[in-house]
Write a protein that holds these residues in place. Structure first.
Motif, PDB file in Angstrom:
ATOM      1  N   GLN A 316      37.173  34.648  44.580  1.00  0.00           N
ATOM      2  CA  GLN A 316      36.489  34.059  44.458  1.00  0.00           C
ATOM      3  C   GLN A 316      34.866  35.961  43.730  1.00  0.00           C
ATOM      4  O   GLN A 316      34.164  35.435  43.189  1.00  0.00           O
ATOM      5  N   ARG A 317      35.705  37.064  43.990  1.00  0.00           N
ATOM      6  CA  ARG A 317      35.147  38.136  43.371  1.00  0.00           C
ATOM      7  C   ARG A 317      36.363  38.638  42.848  1.00  0.00           C
ATOM      8  O   ARG A 317      37.655  38.847  43.214  1.00  0.00           O
ATOM      9  N   THR A 318      35.860  39.116  41.912  1.00  0.00           N
ATOM     10  CA  THR A 318      36.705  40.649  40.660  1.00  0.00           C
ATOM     11  C   THR A 318      37.361  41.485  41.478  1.00  0.00           C
ATOM     12  O   THR A 318      36.521  42.434  41.497  1.00  0.00           O
ATOM     13  N   LEU A 319      38.743  41.474  41.589  1.00  0.00           N
ATOM     14  CA  LEU A 319      38.979  42.650  42.545  1.00  0.00           C
ATOM     15  C   LEU A 319      39.140  44.471  41.867  1.00  0.00           C
ATOM     16  O   LEU A 319      38.982  44.144  40.184  1.00  0.00           O
ATOM     17  N   PRO A 320      39.016  45.538  41.599  1.00  0.00           N
ATOM     18  CA  PRO A 320      38.554  46.695  41.124  1.00  0.00           C
ATOM     19  C   PRO A 320      39.807  46.699  40.375  1.00  0.00           C
ATOM     20  O   PRO A 320      40.594  46.623  40.537  1.00  0.00           O
ATOM     21  N   THR A 321      39.449  46.237  38.955  1.00  0.00           N
ATOM     22  CA  THR A 321      41.230  47.060  37.959  1.00  0.00           C
ATOM     23  C   THR A 321      41.141  49.058  37.907  1.00  0.00           C
ATOM     24  O   THR A 321      40.237  49.469  38.359  1.00  0.00           O
ATOM     25  N   ALA A 322      42.485  48.560  37.056  1.00  0.00           N
ATOM     26  CA  ALA A 322      42.287  50.603  37.031  1.00  0.00           C
ATOM     27  C   ALA A 322      42.120  51.159  36.333  1.00  0.00           C
ATOM     28  O   ALA A 322      41.354  52.035  36.842  1.00  0.00           O
ATOM     29  N   GLU A 323      41.366  50.754  35.489  1.00  0.00           N
ATOM     30  CA  GLU A 323      39.993  51.800  34.854  1.00  0.00           C
ATOM     31  C   GLU A 323      38.708  51.895  35.985  1.00  0.00           C
ATOM     32  O   GLU A 323      38.822  53.083  35.483  1.00  0.00           O
ATOM     33  N   LEU A 324      38.405  50.905  36.275  1.00  0.00           N
ATOM     34  CA  LEU A 324      37.312  51.112  37.120  1.00  0.00           C
ATOM     35  C   LEU A 324      38.040  52.114  38.411  1.00  0.00           C
ATOM     36  O   LEU A 324      37.369  53.179  38.835  1.00  0.00           O
ATOM     37  N   ILE A 325      39.097  52.236  39.239  1.00  0.00           N
ATOM     38  CA  ILE A 325      39.746  52.563  40.311  1.00  0.00           C
ATOM     39  C   ILE A 325      39.500  53.820  39.407  1.00  0.00           C
ATOM     40  O   ILE A 325      39.464  55.486  40.132  1.00  0.00           O
ATOM     41  N   ALA A 326      40.453  54.420  38.482  1.00  0.00           N
ATOM     42  CA  ALA A 326      40.577  55.907  37.711  1.00  0.00           C
ATOM     43  C   ALA A 326      39.342  56.091  37.121  1.00  0.00           C
ATOM     44  O   ALA A 326      39.072  58.108  37.675  1.00  0.00           O
ATOM     45  N   SER A 327      38.144  55.404  37.384  1.00  0.00           N
ATOM     46  CA  SER A 327      36.849  56.396  36.783  1.00  0.00           C
ATOM     47  C   SER A 327      36.131  57.199  38.166  1.00  0.00           C
ATOM     48  O   SER A 327      35.317  57.776  37.981  1.00  0.00           O
ATOM     49  N   TYR A 328      36.590  56.400  39.347  1.00  0.00           N
ATOM     50  CA  TYR A 328      35.891  56.877  39.970  1.00  0.00           C
ATOM     51  C   TYR A 328      36.407  57.797  41.097  1.00  0.00           C
ATOM     52  O   TYR A 328      35.968  58.786  41.750  1.00  0.00           O
ATOM     53  N   PHE A 329      38.008  57.601  41.329  1.00  0.00           N
ATOM     54  CA  PHE A 329      38.853  58.829  42.235  1.00  0.00           C
ATOM     55  C   PHE A 329      39.231  59.638  40.941  1.00  0.00           C
ATOM     56  O   PHE A 329      40.112  60.658  41.695  1.00  0.00           O
ATOM     57  N   GLY A 330      39.621  59.701  40.137  1.00  0.00           N
ATOM     58  CA  GLY A 330      40.242  60.291  39.393  1.00  0.00           C
ATOM     59  C   GLY A 330      41.367  60.511  38.750  1.00  0.00           C
ATOM     60  O   GLY A 330      41.972  61.631  38.585  1.00  0.00           O
ATOM     61  N   PHE A 331      41.939  59.051  39.311  1.00  0.00           N
ATOM     62  CA  PHE A 331      43.102  59.216  39.335  1.00  0.00           C
ATOM     63  C   PHE A 331      43.850  59.019  37.558  1.00  0.00           C
ATOM     64  O   PHE A 331      42.858  58.774  36.920  1.00  0.00           O
ATOM     65  N   SER A 332      45.289  59.263  37.432  1.00  0.00           N
ATOM     66  CA  SER A 332      45.984  59.276  36.120  1.00  0.00           C
ATOM     67  C   SER A 332      45.656  57.835  35.915  1.00  0.00           C
ATOM     68  O   SER A 332      45.557  56.890  36.776  1.00  0.00           O
ATOM     69  N   HIS A 333      46.432  57.558  34.273  1.00  0.00           N
ATOM     70  CA  HIS A 333      46.493  56.268  34.238  1.00  0.00           C
ATOM     71  C   HIS A 333      47.792  55.501  34.947  1.00  0.00           C
ATOM     72  O   HIS A 333      47.199  54.419  35.526  1.00  0.00           O
ATOM     73  N   ALA A 334      48.667  55.634  35.304  1.00  0.00           N
ATOM     74  CA  ALA A 334      50.255  55.605  35.695  1.00  0.00           C
ATOM     75  C   ALA A 334      49.434  54.993  36.932  1.00  0.00           C
ATOM     76  O   ALA A 334      49.496  54.168  37.931  1.00  0.00           O
ATOM     77  N   GLU A 335      48.451  55.951  37.844  1.00  0.00           N
ATOM     78  CA  GLU A 335      48.140  56.139  39.542  1.00  0.00           C
ATOM     79  C   GLU A 335      46.975  54.553  39.488  1.00  0.00           C
ATOM     80  O   GLU A 335      47.533  54.491  40.528  1.00  0.00           O
ATOM     81  N   SER A 336      46.502  54.824  38.863  1.00  0.00           N
ATOM     82  CA  SER A 336      45.034  53.494  38.442  1.00  0.00           C
ATOM     83  C   SER A 336      46.010  52.278  38.869  1.00  0.00           C
ATOM     84  O   SER A 336      45.871  51.897  39.443  1.00  0.00           O
ATOM     85  N   VAL A 337      46.712  52.554  38.059  1.00  0.00           N
ATOM     86  CA  VAL A 337      47.600  50.852  37.735  1.00  0.00           C
ATOM     87  C   VAL A 337      48.763  50.468  38.818  1.00  0.00           C
ATOM     88  O   VAL A 337      48.481  49.960  39.192  1.00  0.00           O
ATOM     89  N   LEU A 338      49.153  51.924  39.729  1.00  0.00           N
ATOM     90  CA  LEU A 338      49.467  51.343  41.011  1.00  0.00           C
ATOM     91  C   LEU A 338      48.862  51.050  42.095  1.00  0.00           C
ATOM     92  O   LEU A 338      49.327  50.457  42.679  1.00  0.00           O
ATOM     93  N   CYS A 339      47.243  51.839  41.650  1.00  0.00           N
ATOM     94  CA  CYS A 339      46.701  51.018  42.746  1.00  0.00           C
ATOM     95  C   CYS A 339      45.865  50.059  42.514  1.00  0.00           C
ATOM     96  O   CYS A 339      45.334  49.027  43.476  1.00  0.00           O
ATOM     97  N   ALA A 340      45.999  49.318  41.357  1.00  0.00           N
ATOM     98  CA  ALA A 340      45.050  48.103  41.294  1.00  0.00           C
ATOM     99  C   ALA A 340      46.715  46.998  41.547  1.00  0.00           C
ATOM    100  O   ALA A 340      45.974  46.402  42.155  1.00  0.00           O
ATOM    101  N   ASP A 341      47.742  47.769  41.626  1.00  0.00           N
ATOM    102  CA  ASP A 341      48.367  46.836  41.272  1.00  0.00           C
ATOM    103  C   ASP A 341      48.677  46.351  43.150  1.00  0.00           C
ATOM    104  O   ASP A 341      48.591  45.105  43.862  1.00  0.00           O
TER     105      ASP A 341
END
Length: 391
Positions: A316-341
């Protein structure tokens, strides 16, 4: 239901502490050195935000035990509905719950179907216990030699049990020590049954109701016994729309055994944290329904005893994307993709297969992300992401 307010606490405690056990339940044995303090802690649990934890700490010290549990056990299927404990590590409790060790627990297997009575020793059950699976591991890992146990209450559906363990070095319980504990049995039964009957949630429910009603997600508020205090209309709709989670006797129950074990482990630690007994923070249960996107149940401690459960529905709602996670937490691209998964409900094993890496490598990368997000566990990370980025 009886409502116990702070204004009448002193008079109630005074009355209770001046009561004596029934004559047939009195014992000539010398009392434990800390008996008055133990009795005081029992009735203080009726109003103290720490509940029965101070009592468990005191009785373990007074009887020279190593650990104790006050547990509510569901009979069919055999499972723990709620537990207070002291002297056991979080790691052990997680292992115990996740491996369904209650089915191999010497005392619990026998006592669950025993009528309320006086304290008994576990030694008489040793021969029966040796037939239980994993008994050897239980005995060896925990170095337990004996347990003094008391069935406090027993109904058709549940048993309330107190058990106090000893190690090999501390030795088995002697008859005189059981008599000392039996002096306390009437007080323990009275305090626990009063605790179960008190409606301590009325004021809290009134204060939570308007807040929870306004939340944009299905939300549940549980008290310090993991019983439902309040749910909003969205939560009612959620329970009606699926059959994986239900409400049974004021308790949330999952159809899936792994989900139920995870929920019990998390809720136990979160309630302890809300009472100031541990530093355990929020956690997440990932619940999949058929092939749909997962439902993420975020469990958060409420100060002064309780849990807020918020349901995030990926359909019903869009879950946070890797890009959004990266911009908020300062994760690297690989870390953000892992978190999004992880937020999508994938396990570390599934992510490792997807990336053509070992699970150990993925786990190592995950741990490197914890300090950046100010967390210590995987569930806490997912919960933090959801609370920060789901609107």
């Amino acid at each position: 239901m009886t409502v116990l307010s702070q204004s009448n606490t002193d008079s109630i405690l005074s009355t209770l502490l001046n009561q004596e056990p029934h004559a047939e339940e009195s014992f000539a044995q010398e009392p434990l050195v800390q008996e008055p303090q133990i009795i005081q802690s029992l009735y203080a649990a009726l109003v103290d935000k720490e509940g029965f934890h101070p009592f468990l700490n005191l009785i373990v010290e007074a009887i020279q035990g190593c650990a104790a549990e006050l547990v509510v056990i569901k009979k069919q299927p055999l499972q723990i509905d709620h537990i207070w404990y002291t002297g056991l590590s979080e790691e052990f409790m997680l292992w115990y719950i996740e491996n369904d060790m209650i089915k191999s627990d010497l005392v619990s297997n026998y006592a669950t179907y025993t009528r309320p009575g006086l304290f008994q020793t576990a030694l008489s059950l040793i021969e029966k216990a040796k037939q239980l699976p994993d008994y050897g591991r239980w005995q060896q890992d925990q170095n337990m030699i004996d347990s003094a146990w008391l069935v406090i209450d027993s109904t058709d559906s549940h048993t309330t049990l107190l058990a106090i363990q000893r190690t090999v070095e501390q030795g088995a319980y002697q008859a005189a020590e059981l008599n000392q504990l039996n002096r306390l049995a009437p007080y323990i039964k009275q305090a626990v049954l009063l605790y179960q009957q008190l409606d301590k949630t009325q004021t809290q429910t009134e204060s939570f109701s308007s807040l929870v009603k306004a939340l944009p997600y299905p939300s549940f508020v549980l008290n310090e016994q993991a019983e439902l205090m309040y749910l909003n209309g969205k939560a009612e709709d959620f329970l009606c729309r699926q059959d994986q989670l239900m409400l049974n006797s004021k308790r949330l129950e999952f159809q899936d055994e792994e989900h139920q074990a995870s929920y019990l482990a998390s809720s136990t630690q979160i309630i302890r944290a809300s009472m100031g007994q541990s530093e355990f923070d929020c956690d997440v249960i990932v619940m999949r329904i058929n092939d749909h996107k997962p439902h993420l149940l975020a469990l958060t401690p409420i100060d002064n005893s309780g849990i807020l459960i918020t349901v995030y529905d990926g359909n019903q709602r869009t879950l946070p994307t890797a890009e959004l996670i990266a911009s908020y937490f300062g994760f690297s691209h690989a870390e953000s993709v892992l978190c999004a998964d992880l937020v999508l409900g994938m396990s570390l094993k599934d992510i490792a297969v997807k990336r053509f890496k070992s699970e150990a490598t993925v786990r190592s990368q995950l741990k490197q992300m914890f300090p950046k997000a100010g967390v210590h566990r995987q569930g806490q990370l997912i919960c933090t992401v959801l609370k920060a980025l789901m609107r």
